[in-house]
Design a protein around this motif. Sequence first.
Motif, PDB file in Angstrom:
ATOM      1  N   ALA A  83       0.828  -1.210   0.000  1.00 40.68           N
ATOM      2  CA  ALA A  83       0.000   0.000   0.000  1.00 40.68           C
ATOM      3  C   ALA A  83       0.859   1.256   0.000  1.00 40.68           C
ATOM      4  O   ALA A  83       0.573   2.219  -0.702  1.00 40.68           O
ATOM      5  N   TRP A  84       1.923   1.272   0.854  1.00 38.29           N
ATOM      6  CA  TRP A  84       2.823   2.414   0.946  1.00 38.29           C
ATOM      7  C   TRP A  84       4.250   1.899   0.903  1.00 38.29           C
ATOM      8  O   TRP A  84       4.504   0.700   1.053  1.00 38.29           O
ATOM      9  N   LEU A  85       5.201   2.829   0.750  1.00 37.96           N
ATOM     10  CA  LEU A  85       6.603   2.462   0.732  1.00 37.96           C
ATOM     11  C   LEU A  85       7.361   3.237   1.803  1.00 37.96           C
ATOM     12  O   LEU A  85       6.899   4.280   2.270  1.00 37.96           O
ATOM     13  N   THR A  86       8.516   2.723   2.171  1.00 41.09           N
ATOM     14  CA  THR A  86       9.384   3.417   3.108  1.00 41.09           C
ATOM     15  C   THR A  86      10.267   4.402   2.350  1.00 41.09           C
ATOM     16  O   THR A  86      10.351   4.373   1.108  1.00 41.09           O
ATOM     17  N   TYR A  87      10.941   5.266   3.096  1.00 42.97           N
ATOM     18  CA  TYR A  87      11.810   6.249   2.448  1.00 42.97           C
ATOM     19  C   TYR A  87      12.986   5.571   1.748  1.00 42.97           C
ATOM     20  O   TYR A  87      13.353   5.942   0.626  1.00 42.97           O
ATOM     21  N   SER A  88      13.569   4.558   2.371  1.00 42.35           N
ATOM     22  CA  SER A  88      14.700   3.862   1.739  1.00 42.35           C
ATOM     23  C   SER A  88      14.251   3.120   0.481  1.00 42.35           C
ATOM     24  O   SER A  88      14.996   3.050  -0.502  1.00 42.35           O
ATOM     25  N   GLU A  89      13.029   2.566   0.491  1.00 40.54           N
ATOM     26  CA  GLU A  89      12.526   1.900  -0.711  1.00 40.54           C
ATOM     27  C   GLU A  89      12.300   2.901  -1.836  1.00 40.54           C
ATOM     28  O   GLU A  89      12.559   2.601  -3.014  1.00 40.54           O
ATOM     29  N   PHE A  90      11.831   4.088  -1.499  1.00 42.73           N
ATOM     30  CA  PHE A  90      11.704   5.150  -2.503  1.00 42.73           C
ATOM     31  C   PHE A  90      13.062   5.477  -3.111  1.00 42.73           C
ATOM     32  O   PHE A  90      13.205   5.615  -4.332  1.00 42.73           O
ATOM     33  N   GLU A  91      14.088   5.595  -2.278  1.00 43.96           N
ATOM     34  CA  GLU A  91      15.426   5.909  -2.791  1.00 43.96           C
ATOM     35  C   GLU A  91      15.935   4.808  -3.712  1.00 43.96           C
ATOM     36  O   GLU A  91      16.565   5.088  -4.752  1.00 43.96           O
ATOM     37  N   GLN A  92      15.681   3.553  -3.354  1.00 47.96           N
ATOM     38  CA  GLN A  92      16.123   2.443  -4.210  1.00 47.96           C
ATOM     39  C   GLN A  92      15.443   2.485  -5.570  1.00 47.96           C
ATOM     40  O   GLN A  92      16.089   2.310  -6.612  1.00 47.96           O
ATOM     41  N   LEU A  93      14.133   2.721  -5.575  1.00 45.49           N
ATOM     42  CA  LEU A  93      13.406   2.788  -6.847  1.00 45.49           C
ATOM     43  C   LEU A  93      13.858   3.989  -7.672  1.00 45.49           C
ATOM     44  O   LEU A  93      13.970   3.912  -8.899  1.00 45.49           O
ATOM     45  N   ARG A  94      14.115   5.099  -6.999  1.00 46.12           N
ATOM     46  CA  ARG A  94      14.555   6.316  -7.699  1.00 46.12           C
ATOM     47  C   ARG A  94      15.909   6.124  -8.364  1.00 46.12           C
ATOM     48  O   ARG A  94      16.138   6.604  -9.489  1.00 46.12           O
ATOM     49  N   ASP A  95      16.800   5.388  -7.695  1.00 46.11           N
ATOM     50  CA  ASP A  95      18.182   5.310  -8.166  1.00 46.11           C
ATOM     51  C   ASP A  95      18.483   4.074  -8.998  1.00 46.11           C
ATOM     52  O   ASP A  95      19.476   4.069  -9.749  1.00 46.11           O
ATOM     53  N   GLN A  96      17.655   3.006  -8.913  1.00 48.08           N
ATOM     54  CA  GLN A  96      18.078   1.723  -9.487  1.00 48.08           C
ATOM     55  C   GLN A  96      17.162   1.154 -10.564  1.00 48.08           C
ATOM     56  O   GLN A  96      17.515   0.152 -11.174  1.00 48.08           O
ATOM     57  N   VAL A  97      15.985   1.742 -10.803  1.00 50.00           N
ATOM     58  CA  VAL A  97      15.072   1.186 -11.815  1.00 50.00           C
ATOM     59  C   VAL A  97      15.313   1.910 -13.135  1.00 50.00           C
ATOM     60  O   VAL A  97      15.008   3.102 -13.259  1.00 50.00           O
ATOM     61  N   PRO A  98      15.843   1.238 -14.145  1.00 45.83           N
ATOM     62  CA  PRO A  98      16.172   1.915 -15.403  1.00 45.83           C
ATOM     63  C   PRO A  98      14.959   2.327 -16.237  1.00 45.83           C
ATOM     64  O   PRO A  98      15.091   3.160 -17.130  1.00 45.83           O
ATOM     65  N   SER A  99      13.778   1.763 -15.952  1.00 48.13           N
ATOM     66  CA  SER A  99      12.581   2.100 -16.743  1.00 48.13           C
ATOM     67  C   SER A  99      12.011   3.469 -16.406  1.00 48.13           C
ATOM     68  O   SER A  99      11.206   4.008 -17.162  1.00 48.13           O
ATOM     69  N   PHE A 100      12.400   4.026 -15.266  1.00 48.95           N
ATOM     70  CA  PHE A 100      11.844   5.299 -14.820  1.00 48.95           C
ATOM     71  C   PHE A 100      12.798   6.441 -15.174  1.00 48.95           C
ATOM     72  O   PHE A 100      14.000   6.370 -14.891  1.00 48.95           O
ATOM     73  N   SER A 101      12.224   7.478 -15.755  1.00 55.80           N
ATOM     74  CA  SER A 101      13.029   8.675 -16.014  1.00 55.80           C
ATOM     75  C   SER A 101      13.083   9.569 -14.781  1.00 55.80           C
ATOM     76  O   SER A 101      14.097  10.235 -14.536  1.00 55.80           O
ATOM     77  N   GLU A 102      12.008   9.572 -13.994  1.00 53.20           N
ATOM     78  CA  GLU A 102      11.944  10.394 -12.780  1.00 53.20           C
ATOM     79  C   GLU A 102      11.055   9.695 -11.763  1.00 53.20           C
ATOM     80  O   GLU A 102      10.078   9.034 -12.136  1.00 53.20           O
ATOM     81  N   VAL A 103      11.366   9.858 -10.487  1.00 54.88           N
ATOM     82  CA  VAL A 103      10.594   9.256  -9.402  1.00 54.88           C
ATOM     83  C   VAL A 103      10.457  10.277  -8.283  1.00 54.88           C
ATOM     84  O   VAL A 103      11.413  11.013  -7.981  1.00 54.88           O
ATOM     85  N   MET A 104       9.273  10.357  -7.689  1.00 51.93           N
ATOM     86  CA  MET A 104       9.076  11.254  -6.548  1.00 51.93           C
ATOM     87  C   MET A 104       8.197  10.569  -5.510  1.00 51.93           C
ATOM     88  O   MET A 104       7.491   9.599  -5.800  1.00 51.93           O
ATOM     89  N   ALA A 105       8.252  11.092  -4.282  1.00 50.75           N
ATOM     90  CA  ALA A 105       7.474  10.527  -3.176  1.00 50.75           C
ATOM     91  C   ALA A 105       6.756  11.639  -2.434  1.00 50.75           C
ATOM     92  O   ALA A 105       7.244  12.773  -2.360  1.00 50.75           O
ATOM     93  N   THR A 106       5.594  11.303  -1.879  1.00 48.38           N
ATOM     94  CA  THR A 106       4.832  12.241  -1.063  1.00 48.38           C
ATOM     95  C   THR A 106       4.274  11.503   0.144  1.00 48.38           C
ATOM     96  O   THR A 106       4.032  10.292   0.094  1.00 48.38           O
ATOM     97  N   GLN A 107       4.081  12.239   1.203  1.00 48.80           N
ATOM     98  CA  GLN A 107       3.410  11.684   2.375  1.00 48.80           C
ATOM     99  C   GLN A 107       1.972  11.358   2.000  1.00 48.80           C
ATOM    100  O   GLN A 107       1.283  12.152   1.350  1.00 48.80           O
ATOM    101  N   SER A 108       1.479  10.188   2.400  1.00 43.02           N
ATOM    102  CA  SER A 108       0.127   9.798   2.017  1.00 43.02           C
ATOM    103  C   SER A 108      -0.937  10.574   2.781  1.00 43.02           C
ATOM    104  O   SER A 108      -2.033  10.793   2.277  1.00 43.02           O
TER     105      SER A 108
END
Length: 521
Positions: A83-108
């Motif tokens: 349902a939600w992600l942690t801050y470290s998981e957001f950083e991993q997705l932002r830095d390591q997924v080649p399919s994404f050009s940009e990634v951002m996170a917001t408090q739910s």
Amino acid sequence: MISQDLRHAFRAMWATPGFAAVAILSLALGIGANTAVFSLWNNVLHASLPAVEDPEGLVMLSDPAASGLWRGRWNYSTDGPRAWLTYSEFEQLRDQVPSFSEVMATQSNLNTWSVRVDQGVLEETTGRLVSGTFFQVLGVRPALGRLFTPAEDNDAHPYAVISHAYWHRRFGGRPDVIGKPLTIRSTAVTIIGVAPQGFVGETSGQSPDLWLPLQLQPRLLPGSSWLQATPPEKTMWLRVFARLKPGVTEARAEAQANAVFQAGLESFYGDIRSERRAEFLDQRLRIYPGARGASATLEQFSSSVTVLLASIGTLLLMACANLANLFLARGAARQGEIAVRAALGATGGRLIRQLATEGLALAVVGGVAAIGVASLLHGVLVRMLQAADSDFFVSFSFDLPVAIFGVAATLAAALVVVSIPAVQLTRADTRTRLLGAGRGVVRSMRESRSSRWLVTLQLALSLPLLVAAGLLVQTMVDLQRPNLGFRAERLLLTQVSLGELTEDGARRDRVMRALHASIER
């Protein structure tokens, strides 16, 4: 020819002001109510995020309908996507997924803070913590000043970006707002920019006053840091949005995101030796379309608003049937005029066009008046929905979809109102009409059948609505006077906001003990 028909239509309206007023008021209420509900239905359930660049290019990696947080060892629901992600998981997705050009996170969650402006009195505002890439991913440009950059994710910069609406409501739209200090929970932050007009963020149905960096969470939401996780406990609290690179499919991006996500879980739970370790690792991500953004109200209100739209549409149809009956009665009184026109050479098509123009003129005037009715009713509906969700807010805007719906409803109402009377009043024999005109009003069997058919339609539509209205009233009475199982006559429920005291546990406890003692006396 059309101008002659219009002049004649407005003269007829002026000659019978009572009839015109009833018709215009009925159409204004019916069309206005439908437009208000459609605006709510469209903006909350179907419209793309406003003031966002290319919203169709957005995807979500968290549940769009989930809001809140979960602190524990695994997902709060192990039988579905995270349902939600942690801050470290957001950083991993932002830095390591080649399919994404940009990634951002917001408090739910949407926060309500007591804010002090320029050392003034405390004022209640709403706000959300966001990553430094928030405005960049949404393609937003500032109306004034600057917005956050990825640098905000590397340090706890005490900055704030305010909404365009809050800028005008609180600061009168003054350009010197840049650099003004705000104090939130004893933390001083500086306004660095104003978001563009119409921008409300990533969540449909909510309108924050300000946005602040995620790095400020320990200071603005004290108690524990949600930015760091110590195995096996983690705090899941973020919604994550991304933009796909050109040519990348959602299926490919989801597979890559889950590979990175699973590697992160293996690393996080790597030292845990437990029979539940397999359950900890049994988590996954799902990619959702992000054009409409997140919406905690989507599932809550979707069925209710859809049923309300259908009910209001039925009410408009009833109003049109009633007006059609009135047009039939009014036309019977004008049968002499119609017969003379026919005797002088007017064709059936010409007479139908004249009667249709009169009905269309009434409908257009009613449609224009419906704009004010729609705006008023929209505010009433939003306040009703706020009783279930205090953060819910959608402004009424006469944008293209709402305008198209309003015009279509006006034309459809005009068609329903005038079609049956126009055809019935022009199909009668001219000689019969002339003879009947000399003796008074004579209605044909066809007209009588049409009138009875319209009355039957009104009854058939009104009875279900009447039953539904009765059930709704009974439900409201039950909600106002619920059976609690105990006497509640002299009981008082209140909520106490401790504000900055939550940061000082000892002082908070002393205040609570004093408050209890004061109430007991």
